[in-house]
Design an enzyme around this catalytic site. Structure first.
Site, PDB file in Angstrom:
ATOM      1  N   ASP A 173      74.736  16.125  44.263  1.00  0.00           N
ATOM      2  CA  ASP A 173      76.127  16.061  43.803  1.00  0.00           C
ATOM      3  C   ASP A 173      76.185  15.973  42.275  1.00  0.00           C
ATOM      4  O   ASP A 173      75.173  15.703  41.617  1.00  0.00           O
ATOM      5  CB  ASP A 173      76.781  14.825  44.450  1.00  0.00           C
ATOM      6  CG  ASP A 173      78.283  14.937  44.570  1.00  0.00           C
ATOM      7  OD1 ASP A 173      78.867  15.839  43.960  1.00  0.00           O
ATOM      8  OD2 ASP A 173      78.878  14.094  45.279  1.00  0.00           O
ATOM      9  N   ASP A 184      85.914  19.511  48.569  1.00  0.00           N
ATOM     10  CA  ASP A 184      86.180  18.227  49.229  1.00  0.00           C
ATOM     11  C   ASP A 184      87.351  18.356  50.194  1.00  0.00           C
ATOM     12  O   ASP A 184      87.564  17.491  51.041  1.00  0.00           O
ATOM     13  CB  ASP A 184      86.515  17.151  48.184  1.00  0.00           C
ATOM     14  CG  ASP A 184      85.245  16.485  47.675  1.00  0.00           C
ATOM     15  OD1 ASP A 184      84.181  16.668  48.287  1.00  0.00           O
ATOM     16  OD2 ASP A 184      85.325  15.774  46.655  1.00  0.00           O
TER      17      ASP A 184
HETATM   18  C1  DGJ Z   1      81.884  14.149  45.894  1.00  0.00           C
HETATM   19  C2  DGJ Z   1      81.470  15.025  47.040  1.00  0.00           C
HETATM   20  O1  DGJ Z   1      82.151  16.235  46.988  1.00  0.00           O
HETATM   21  C3  DGJ Z   1      81.732  14.288  48.350  1.00  0.00           C
HETATM   22  O2  DGJ Z   1      81.412  15.115  49.423  1.00  0.00           O
HETATM   23  C4  DGJ Z   1      80.937  13.024  48.367  1.00  0.00           C
HETATM   24  O3  DGJ Z   1      79.574  13.314  48.400  1.00  0.00           O
HETATM   25  C5  DGJ Z   1      81.285  12.164  47.166  1.00  0.00           C
HETATM   26  N1  DGJ Z   1      81.171  12.903  45.932  1.00  0.00           N
HETATM   27  C6  DGJ Z   1      80.403  10.949  47.096  1.00  0.00           C
HETATM   28  O4  DGJ Z   1      80.610  10.221  45.956  1.00  0.00           O
END
Ligand code: DGJ
Length: 762
Positions: free
Chosen positions: A480, A550
């Site tokens: 990430d 997301d």
């Molecule tokens: C952003 C990501 O897009 C989410 O899927 C998740 O992993 C969060 N960060 C965790 O902090």
């Protein structure tokens, strides 16, 4: 031979059965971009395509009585300051303060195959027969610098890749203030500019506008990734080009950092496309013996519409950009705990979720953010890559083995480029942040960017995370990256090197990816950046799938996945079924529709299955069975077709068709229900006209028909909700599958959908 040099006319012809690209050495020694488009029959002389005439206020670049003016010439790699008043492809600052250069033809070579650009990501070949490469060396005599322009044409794809390399042979120090990867010029402006733009949770919407005189384009300036706002891609399409007919030129940049992609139309209606590293804040020093390699631009030409362009990108990126063992493997069905628990979990809770996941047929359990350091919220812990023993007393090693004992693979989330100020790492190395001493450092999500332009920082993070991986049993990593770079400045670089920091940062990220993917070749990597802010070809070279957004709301996802599919293969799109009401939008969609959208991606779940009713668990089991049966077709074998655009109306539709055209899966998604709705016909693509197919689809309502409706309106449950019929390819493609939009509303609430399975009839 796909590359010919016609010595008498000084013309290079790069061609295959689909495309031609012509370059001419002009009388001043610079290069002209004569033609790019549909394949031309080869011949010695195309020089009549050079247009030249006297114009008022024209600056002429050859001795009198010549008329060659750089402003009216379509150039291969234009420079600044010699009578061309458009944006240049490069600018070189010299020790005497001048930015004027004159790169003229010196030599060229043609060879079979394609060179690697490592440490930069790039497309590749597996055998030399797959492509031919032309390298043209230009030379600037005053600075004694070489400029090597590289062109690769693929044998079986309408694809030409381009990059440039500066090699300083002279003794003076030069500074590249601008070093783009490609410039392509078109004789007219009768195009629409298409690009993909958005923001967090609505990434890569398709945007199209008519080209106008002046500069238009997109850019990324956040330092760490391409960003959710704009993607390193643009296309020029004719106004009448559709998904299935007409010309389109795609330009895709294999890079994850700051980029520029622009079209400039002159007052003489000529269009120049420029693509490369964003010159803003960029200044790359070259001393004697040093060189600078630009990243690669992948150009695709299609005369059969947008869909053909996308299919070319899909196949090329899936087979000749992605690498490693997972390139050729359908992806495991995963369950990710992020939306199920957020930071609030312990081992027991995790194992409970994993147990249920195993029961329904999930193959991989992924532990997301919150497992390390003091990470109980997003204020602290980033940078401390050792397990939080309060939550997981047996560590990641213990948990990963327990998950494996359940019969699942184990995956882990990391965010290696970041640090919270509340962390042991920051307390030990406060100077490892990107930021300017004595100035305010902007923060985002309470975190800061580690200075990956410094090798010692990358070494340290590598050491920490590879220890965790070695000690545990890890099959998947979600990498990430949750904030953009601000105040770009490295405390480890000299003042004169600060213009190199952002690109060096990306090289640091690529370096860590290279180390980890080499050391752990069996691990499946998924890149991620606050959802889909780092969905770019550069990342796909290292991580063959990317978290698309997301936003897991099924209806929003039709737009996001539709836009993403313009360039990126279906197998690269992370797609999960999540809980309702949806956490991003607070909207309800049926479990069926959530899966029907997620099938067209890597497929997984992001919720606590223990909270579902038995009826829903049965449905989930069936969804996983379906995906296991068809994932090879959807993710690996199939060609993807966009049928109806969510940006155009109330419906979205797409499909995949197997290479042998015997099997296809189509998804149809309606946004809002229609009362007393009409029928529509869904016209398929890519089938064999003469083949008799069997079409089947399930209209079972997600929730049983309310008995009060039965009484009031005579609406009854359909006794035979699974429909099957036979039809030839001609019928399915030209007449279409009839869909009763009135019945569809009974299938679920708004956002109803259908999946059609189309198989060659026995
Ligand atoms: C952003 C990501 O897009 C989410 O899927 C998740 O992993 C969060 N960060 C965790 O902090």
């Amino acid at each position: 031979m796909a590359i010919v040099f016609h010595e008498k006319t000084n013309i290079f012809h790069l061609t295959n059965k689909d495309v031609s690209y012509l370059i001419r050495i002009m009388e001043n020694g610079q290069l002209e971009n004569l033609y790019y488009g549909k394949a031309l029959k080869d011949r010695e002389d195309f020089s009549y395509m050079h247009e030249e005439g006297m114009r008022s206020q024209m600056s002429i670049n050859v001795p009198e009585p010549g008329l060659l003016s750089m402003h009216y010439t379509r150039q291969e790699y234009p420079s600044y300051g010699t009578g061309d008043y458009r944006s240049p492809a490069f600018t070189v600052l010299q020790e005497n303060g001048s930015r004027i250069s004159n790169y003229v033809y010196a030599a060229h070579s043609v060879f079979a195959g394609k060179k690697s650009l490592e440490p930069l990501p790039a497309t590749y070949v597996e055998s030399d027969e797959e492509a031919s490469t032309l390298e043209i060396t230009l030379h600037d005599q005053v600075t004694n610098t070489d400029l090597i322009l590289s062109y690769t044409i693929y044998e079986n794809h309408p694809v030409i890749t381009r990059s440039a390399r500066f090699l300083q042979k002279g003794s003076e120090k030069i500074v590249l203030e601008r070093a783009l990867s490609a410039s392509v010029e078109f004789i007219d402006m009768d195009y629409e500019l298409m690009h993909l733009s958005g923001a967090w949770s609505r990434e890569r919407y398709v945007k199209t506008k008519k080209l106008e005189t002046g500069i238009q384009g997109v850019q990324g300036l956040n330092g760490t990734c391409c960003g959710a706002e704009f993607n390193p891609f643009l296309a020029l399409k004719r106004p009448d080009t559709t998904e299935f007919q007409g010309e389109v030129y795609g330009f895709s940049f294999v890079y994850s950092g700051n980029f520029l992609a622009q079209a400039e139309v002159t007052t003489f209606d000529m269009t120049r496309i420029l693509m490369g590293i964003n010159p803003e804040g960029f200044a790359w020093e070259l001393k004697q013996g040093e060189s600078f390699q630009t990243p690669e631009v992948v150009m695709v030409y299609s005369d059969q519409g947008l869909n053909k362009m996308s299919q070319v990108y899909h196949r090329l990126y899936r087979t000749r950009l992605m690498r490693g063992k997972w390139r050729d493997l359908a992806r495991p069905i995963l369950l990710n705990n992020w939306e199920a628990t957020y930071f609030d979990f312990n081992e027991e809770k995790i194992l409970n979720i994993a147990r249920k996941a195993k029961e329904v047929g999930v193959e991989l359990f992924v532990l997301d953010d919150g497992w390390f350091g003091a990470r109980n919220d997003d204020y602290r812990g980033l940078g401390d890559w050792y397990v939080n023993l309060d939550k997981l007393p047996d560590g990641i090693s213990g948990l990963s083995r327990k998950v494996e004992e359940l019969g699942l693979k184990f995956g882990l989330w990391v965010e290696l480029e970041m640090v919270n100020k509340d962390s042991d790492l920051y307390r030990a190395h406060p100077d490892w942040l990107i930021g300017v001493p004595d100035r305010f450092e902007s923060h985002a999500r309470h975190q800061h960017v580690l200075d990956f332009s410094r090798k010692e920082v990358v070494d340290y993070i590598h050491e920490m995370i590879s220890k965790v991986i070695r000690e545990s049993s890890i099959s998947y990593i979600k990498w990430d990256m949750n904030r953009y770079m601000t105040e770009p400045y490295s405390r480890g670089a000299a003042p004169s090197e600060q213009g190199m920091v952002m690109h060096r940062y990306m090289l640091g990220v690529y370096d860590l990816y290279t180390r980890l993917t080499t050391e752990f070749p069996d691990i499946l990597f998924e890149s991620c950046a606050s959802g889909g802010a780092r969905f770019d070809p550069g990342m796909l070279y290292f991580a063959p799938q990317t978290w698309t957004s997301d936003d897991t709301d099924a209806n929003e996802r039709t737009k996001i996945q539709y836009g993403t599919s313009m360039v990126y293969p279906i197998v690269s799109m992370g797609s999960h079924v999540s809980a309702v009401p949806n956490h991003q939008l607070h909207r309800d969609t049926s479990l069926a529709t959530r899966a029907n959208v997620a099938y067209f991606g890597t497929f997984g779940y992001e919720l606590d299955l223990n909270l579902l009713e038995d009826r829903e668990i049965a449905q989930v089991k069936e969804q996983i069975r379906f995906m296991k049966e068809y994932r090879e077709l959807i993710q690996m074998d199939g060609d993807f077709y966009r049928l109806l655009s969510p940006f155009a109306g109330n419906e979205t539709a797409w499909m995949v068709v197997s290479q042998d055209k015997q099997t296809a899966i189509a998804g149809y998604y309606q946004c809002l229900n229609r009362v007393n709705g009409s029928w529509c016909r869904l016209k398929l693509q890519g089938l064999c006209e003469d083949t008799l197919y069997e079409v089947s689809y399930d209209t079972t309502p997600d929730t049983p028909v309310d008995s009060r409706l039965e009484a009031a309106y005579g609406i009854r449950s359909d006794k035979n909700p699974v429909k099957t019929y036979q039809a030839y390819g001609t019928e399915l493609m030209y007449a279409g599958i009839p869909i009763d939009r009135d019945t569809l509303k009974r299938k679920s609430m708004d956002f109803a959908s259908l999946i059609f399975v189309i198989k060659k009839a026995n």
